[in-house]
Scaffold this active site. Structure first.
Site, short mmCIF file in Angstrom:
data_model
loop_
_atom_site.label_atom_id
_atom_site.label_comp_id
_atom_site.label_asym_id
_atom_site.label_seq_id
_atom_site.Cartn_x
_atom_site.Cartn_y
_atom_site.Cartn_z
N GLY A 1 0.84 -1.19 0.00
CA GLY A 1 0.00 0.00 0.00
C GLY A 1 0.87 1.23 0.00
O GLY A 1 2.06 1.16 0.26
N GLY B 1 0.60 5.69 0.69
CA GLY B 1 -0.20 6.86 1.01
C GLY B 1 0.70 8.07 1.07
O GLY B 1 1.89 7.99 0.76
N GLY B 2 0.12 9.18 1.44
CA GLY B 2 0.85 10.43 1.41
C GLY B 2 2.06 10.43 2.34
O GLY B 2 3.02 11.14 2.08
N PHE B 3 2.02 9.67 3.38
CA PHE B 3 3.12 9.72 4.32
C PHE B 3 4.07 8.56 4.20
O PHE B 3 4.95 8.39 5.03
CB PHE B 3 2.61 9.85 5.75
CG PHE B 3 2.18 11.23 6.03
CD1 PHE B 3 3.12 12.22 6.20
CD2 PHE B 3 0.84 11.56 6.08
CE1 PHE B 3 2.73 13.53 6.43
CE2 PHE B 3 0.45 12.86 6.30
CZ PHE B 3 1.39 13.85 6.48
N GLY B 4 3.87 7.75 3.18
CA GLY B 4 4.83 6.68 2.97
C GLY B 4 4.19 5.36 2.72
O GLY B 4 2.98 5.17 2.92
N PRO B 5 4.98 4.43 2.26
CA PRO B 5 4.48 3.13 1.85
C PRO B 5 4.27 2.16 3.01
O PRO B 5 4.80 2.35 4.09
CB PRO B 5 5.59 2.61 0.94
CG PRO B 5 6.83 3.28 1.43
CD PRO B 5 6.42 4.60 2.02
N VAL B 6 3.50 1.10 2.73
CA VAL B 6 3.30 0.02 3.69
C VAL B 6 3.84 -1.27 3.07
O VAL B 6 3.61 -1.54 1.90
CB VAL B 6 1.82 -0.18 4.04
CG1 VAL B 6 1.65 -1.28 5.05
CG2 VAL B 6 1.22 1.10 4.55
N LYS C 1 4.62 0.11 8.37
CA LYS C 1 4.28 1.44 7.83
C LYS C 1 5.51 2.31 7.99
O LYS C 1 5.94 2.59 9.10
CB LYS C 1 3.10 2.00 8.60
CG LYS C 1 2.67 3.38 8.16
CD LYS C 1 1.37 3.74 8.88
CE LYS C 1 0.94 5.17 8.63
NZ LYS C 1 -0.33 5.48 9.27
N ASP D 1 -11.43 9.52 10.54
CA ASP D 1 -11.26 9.10 9.14
C ASP D 1 -11.76 7.68 8.95
O ASP D 1 -11.08 6.84 8.36
CB ASP D 1 -9.81 9.24 8.71
CG ASP D 1 -9.69 9.29 7.19
OD1 ASP D 1 -10.70 9.58 6.53
OD2 ASP D 1 -8.60 9.03 6.67
#
Ligand SMILES: *[C@@H]1O[C@H](CO)[C@@H](O)[C@H](O)[C@H]1NC(C)=O
Ligand SMILES: *[C@@H]1O[C@H](CO)[C@@H](O)[C@H](O)[C@H]1NC(C)=O
Ligand SMILES: *[C@@H]1O[C@H](CO)[C@@H](O)[C@H](O)[C@H]1NC(C)=O
Ligand SMILES: *[C@@H]1O[C@H](CO)[C@@H](O)[C@H](O)[C@H]1NC(C)=O
Ligand SMILES: *[C@@H]1O[C@H](CO)[C@@H](O)[C@H](O)[C@H]1NC(C)=O
Ligand SMILES: *[C@@H]1O[C@H](CO)[C@@H](O)[C@H](O)[C@H]1NC(C)=O
Ligand SMILES: *[C@@H]1O[C@H](CO)[C@@H](O)[C@H](O)[C@H]1NC(C)=O
Length: 818
Positions: free
Chosen positions: A506, A508-513, A527, A624
């Site tokens: 995955g 997202g804006g703050f980094g990958p998973v 994360k 969220d």
């Protein structure tokens, strides 16, 4: 009279000078002499190292002008205000300094708005803004750091304490330096809360609302304040001076640390420690943080235990004053003695360890007595309720005795205070306690989960800085206190094959998973926060602090974290079945989960959310909640994930406000999206959206209907009013559905998405309505946001893009599983 004369004279001088003066335009100097002035809009003073600036400003939405000092890099962070209670109504204010060293702030017509009221007459005085943020008046020829000042703004703080500023008393002159909150973000005038160094008996820091206490540091025990974990911070150093001349608290940056920190008394009475990180301020800690921090939360003779169930208990030998109120969790009346003291026939004492000692309301102190003398003295005096050493150094010394009620006792998170208190009890009570030895030791052993955010924040920082500076030493102790395991970076690198692309599940804006496998064979989701930006640091701290203490089968478990060098990594349990959106928004896959399973998922999410809102004792708003944040385990049990935006709220109905609205379109309640107000009820709204999505298999936002322009909520509302609600369900339901159950779910969903937050049920009611077929449900009112199809998406809010990981997004979207 003399002062008045000086003032008038000064004003006269000032006016004369102003007539003849050519004003320096746009220059940035740190010094103002007596033939210069600072005029609104024309000139400011800037400290020599460019840290602070002094000038005129208007706070927030206010049109009033004030003279103040702010950080040059973050001008909206004002640390001192001169004329806080006497604003200028136009932008023609002028600051001058008289020949006698008095600072004068005049309005356009030459009236005095504020003055420094300096008593000392200085020869050739100048006003200088020091690099510390201190505005001082001193002789021109003195070195800037001579520390001999005719006047200094550090003696008259507003709501902020800066490094090097003393909070407390100059006992020789009687000057008290204390903080007073602003009224609101738009109004710096004297607010409701003050922070004082209370020096009655043993010193303690106390926050007042008016004259009543709201927060207390605990007593100074010779080393620290027992209820406030201030020592051992990696960024700044705390200094306490209590001698015959002075009584104060001060902090200083640690050697080789150029981090900027400040301490602020917020408008709502919170004591906040903030740190600047790439010109962005992060709140490192905020007190009160938890219920037990609130002054006297459990009432007189009560003891607050954050992990207790219930949170309040009576001290040994005491019983609730009102059993009925106690049972409905109203602690305000506190506890009374079960059996009266029996002074004549002898009482004895029971020792309590690891608690914040009671407040000094009625007490007696002798700093040279021993503990034994103290005990004898207490026994002799029939109104003595407890005693303790006043100082823990060198094995303990001094005698503190309490009379009357014992107020504001709490169990500490860090229990190495070595300051025990001895409670006086009649012998009969002591016998019954000895009979129940197990109960007796609860206080002594009980829990030290690593969960306190206040402590956690410091601990995390400790680790963070220790690792960053490659320091060794205090580390192992910190790790002992941190129950959340720290993973070694090498182990994570090996588990994820050096964060290889094949392991990525995955982004997202703050980094990958990444998916990883530890050497033990355990599968983990990793994360990894992007290291190239300071962005996300806040969210990181937030997430660690929150999740570490949350445990519920419907919440994703945080297994540990890894902080090494620039790396900030969270390690979660791996969820093999991916997230809910993967199933419900796919025409094929949705048929894999029939109604019964989906109903289980709905109930699981509801229970997880209820835990956050109520049962975890912290009242957390997730902010969220959406299908992609619901992960499924191998048995398709739902687990709520992603707490990057979660916030603790004061109490469940109260709304908090944020300036930056971050969330996901389609799930945001009207009051949150429009006004930035969030509460547990905004989560209820998101839950309602999710529930309707689960039933229909359609995304709220992407919903398209040939006959109307409404979104899914509007569509459901139309069907409901036309008595065709069952048409909402997706085609795959087939026979497995229970119509009554389904209808009830739709009704609950509609109740949750009602426009006004006060109409929406709490999660407790939602769980009840879902689980009790006999429950009578109210008729839903119109949903919020059912027609806002093309709302202005480029508005000022930072929004998460549900489809792709946008730059601003905090969540890990497009998650294929963890
Ligand atoms: C202001 O006064 C200082 C001496 O205090 C003098 O050196 C300077 O020239 C004066 N400046 C103006 C603009 O009069
Ligand atoms: C200056 O202050 C005086 C006294 O408060 C007030 O009467 C006057 O209106 C003020 N002038 C301006 C321009 O604000
Ligand atoms: C400041 O002014 C007030 C009266 O306005 C006076 O009582 C006080 O003594 C003054 N303080 C100093 C330090 O001059
Ligand atoms: C207190 O002040 C007096 C007089 O200024 C000084 O002699 C003494 O050393 C001071 N005490 C402390 C503990 O600093
Ligand atoms: C708790 O009890 C006190 C005293 O009886 C009462 O005044 C107060 O309103 C109660 N608080 C709540 C929240 O019910
Ligand atoms: C404090 O205790 C000491 C030692 O017992 C004694 O000498 C002294 O008089 C006491 N002081 C007061 C004020 O009671
Ligand atoms: C107990 O101590 C308090 C505080 O020192 C004092 O006022 C009171 O008189 C004492 N009572 C007795 C019976 O000694």
């Amino acid at each position: 009279m003399l002062m008045d004369a000086i003032h008038l004279l000064s004003i006269f001088y000032a006016l004369v000078f102003l007539q003849t003066l050519s004003i320096f335009c746009g220059t940035a100097d740190d010094t103002m002499t007596s033939n210069q002035s600072i005029t609104d809009g024309d000139k400011t003073l800037v400290s020599s190292g460019q840290s602070f600036e002094l000038g005129f400003f208007a706070p927030g939405k206010s049109k009033n002008r004030y003279l103040g000092i702010w950080y040059k890099t973050t001008p909206d962070v004002v640390v001192w205000v001169a004329n806080r209670d006497n604003p200028l109504t136009d932008s023609h204010g002028q600051l001058t300094i008289t020949n006698h060293g008095n600072l004068l702030l005049l309005n356009r017509t030459g009236f005095l708005v504020w003055s420094s009221n300096t008593s000392m007459v200085t020869k050739d005085p100048v006003a200088r803004l020091l690099e510390s943020g201190n505005l001082v008046v001193q002789e021109k020829n003195r070195e800037a750091d001579s520390e001999i000042y005719a006047w200094q703004s550090f003696d008259y703080p507003t709501d902020t304490s800066l490094a090097g500023m003393k909070i407390g008393w100059d006992l020789k002159t009687g000057l008290e330096r204390y903080l007073t909150s602003w009224k609101s973000a738009d109004d710096p005038s004297t607010g409701e809360f003050t922070l004082h160094m209370d020096i009655k008996g043993m010193p303690q820091i106390v926050v007042y609302s008016g004259t009543s206490r709201t927060l207390r540091s605990g007593l100074w025990n010779g080393v620290m304040f027992t209820g406030m974990y201030v020592n051992g911070d990696p960024v700044y150093e705390s200094i306490f001076v209590f001698d015959e001349n002075e009584s104060y608290y001060m902090f200083k940056p640690k050697v080789n640390k150029d981090e900027v920190t400040r301490l602020r008394l917020s408008n709502s009475g919170n004591l906040e420690r903030l740190v600047m990180h790439n010109t962005e301020w992060t709140t490192m800690s905020s007190m009160p943080y938890e219920l037990c921090d609130r002054y006297g939360y459990c009432g007189a003779n009560g003891v607050c235990r954050i992990n207790g169930d219930p949170i309040c208990d009576c001290l040994k030998g005491f019983t609730p004053k009102s059993q009925q109120e106690w049972e409905v969790l109203n602690w305000s009346n506190g506890c009374v003695r079960k059996t009266p003291l029996d002074c004549k026939n002898g009482d004895d004492f029971v020792k309590l360890v690891g608690v914040k000692l009671p407040d000094l309301l009625e007490f007696w102190l002798n700093k040279s007595m021993s503990l034994q003398e103290c005990k004898e003295m207490c026994l002799k005096n029939c109104s003595c309720a407890a005693y303790a050493n006043s100082d823990i150094r060198e094995g303990g010394s001094g005698c503190l005795m309490w009379f009357g009620n014992l107020v504001d006792v709490r169990e500490l998170r860090v229990k190495d205070t070595e300051q025990d208190i001895y409670l006086r009890l009649p012998k009969s009570e002591l016998k019954s306690i000895n009979g129940k030895r197990k109960l007796n030791t609860i206080l002594i052993v009980s829990t030290t989960s690593c969960s306190g955010m206040f402590v956690m924040a410091l601990v995390i920082w400790c680790i963070f800085w220790r690792k960053r500076t490659n320091g060794r030493g205090q580390g192992s102790k910190i790790e002992d206190e941190l129950e959340l395991p720290l993973f070694d970076l090498a182990a994570i690198i090996s588990a994820t094959n050096n964060f290889s692309a094949e392991h990525m599940i995955g982004a997202g804006g703050f980094g990958p998973v990444f998916k990883g496998k530890l050497s033990t064979g355990q599968e983990i989701a990793v994360k990894r926060l992007s290291k190239d930006s300071g962005q996300g640091f806040k969210e990181f701290m937030n997430e660690v602090n929150l999740i570490a203490k949350l445990q519920h089968r419907n919440l994703v478990a945080l297994l540990g974290c890894c902080i090494q060098g620039e790396e900030r990594i969270l390690i979660y349990e791996y969820m093999p079945s991916k997230s809910l959106d993967y199933f419900i928004f796919d025409d094929q896959r949705i048929s894999l989960i029939g109604w019964r399973k989906r109903f289980d998922i709905v109930k699981g999410i509801a229970r997880g959310l209820l835990y956050l809102h109520r049962d975890s004792k912290l009242q957390i708003v997730h902010r969220d909640l959406k299908a992609s944040n619901i992960l499924l385990d191998i048995n398709l049990n739902p687990k709520i994930s992603d707490f990057g935006l979660a916030r603790i709220v004061e109490d469940d109905e109260k709304e908090a406000t944020t300036r930056i609205v971050i969330g996901t379109y389609g799930y945001m309640s009207p009051e949150y999206a429009i006004d930035g107000k969030f509460s547990v009820k905004s989560d209820v709204f998101s839950f309602g959206v999710l529930l309707l999505e689960i039933i229909s298999g359609k995304r709220n936002r992407k919903f398209i209907h040939p006959n109307h322009d409404h979104n899914l909520l509007g569509h459901a509302w139309l069907l409901w009013n036309e008595d065709r609600a069952l048409n909402l369900m997706d085609a795959s339901f087939g026979d497995s559905s229970d119509e009554c159950q389904l209808l009830r779910c739709i009704q609950v969903g509609l109740l949750c998405v009602q426009k006004f937050s006060h109409d929406r049920p709490t999660m407790a009611s939602v769980v009840f309505m879902l689980e009790n077929e006999g429950a009578v449900l109210p008729q839903p009112k119109e949903p919020g946001f059912f027609m806002e199809r093309s709302s202005n998406e480029e508005s000022s809010s930072k929004l998460r893009n549900e489809e792709s990981g946008s730059q601003n997004a905090v969540t890990l979207t497009k998650l294929n599983g963890r």
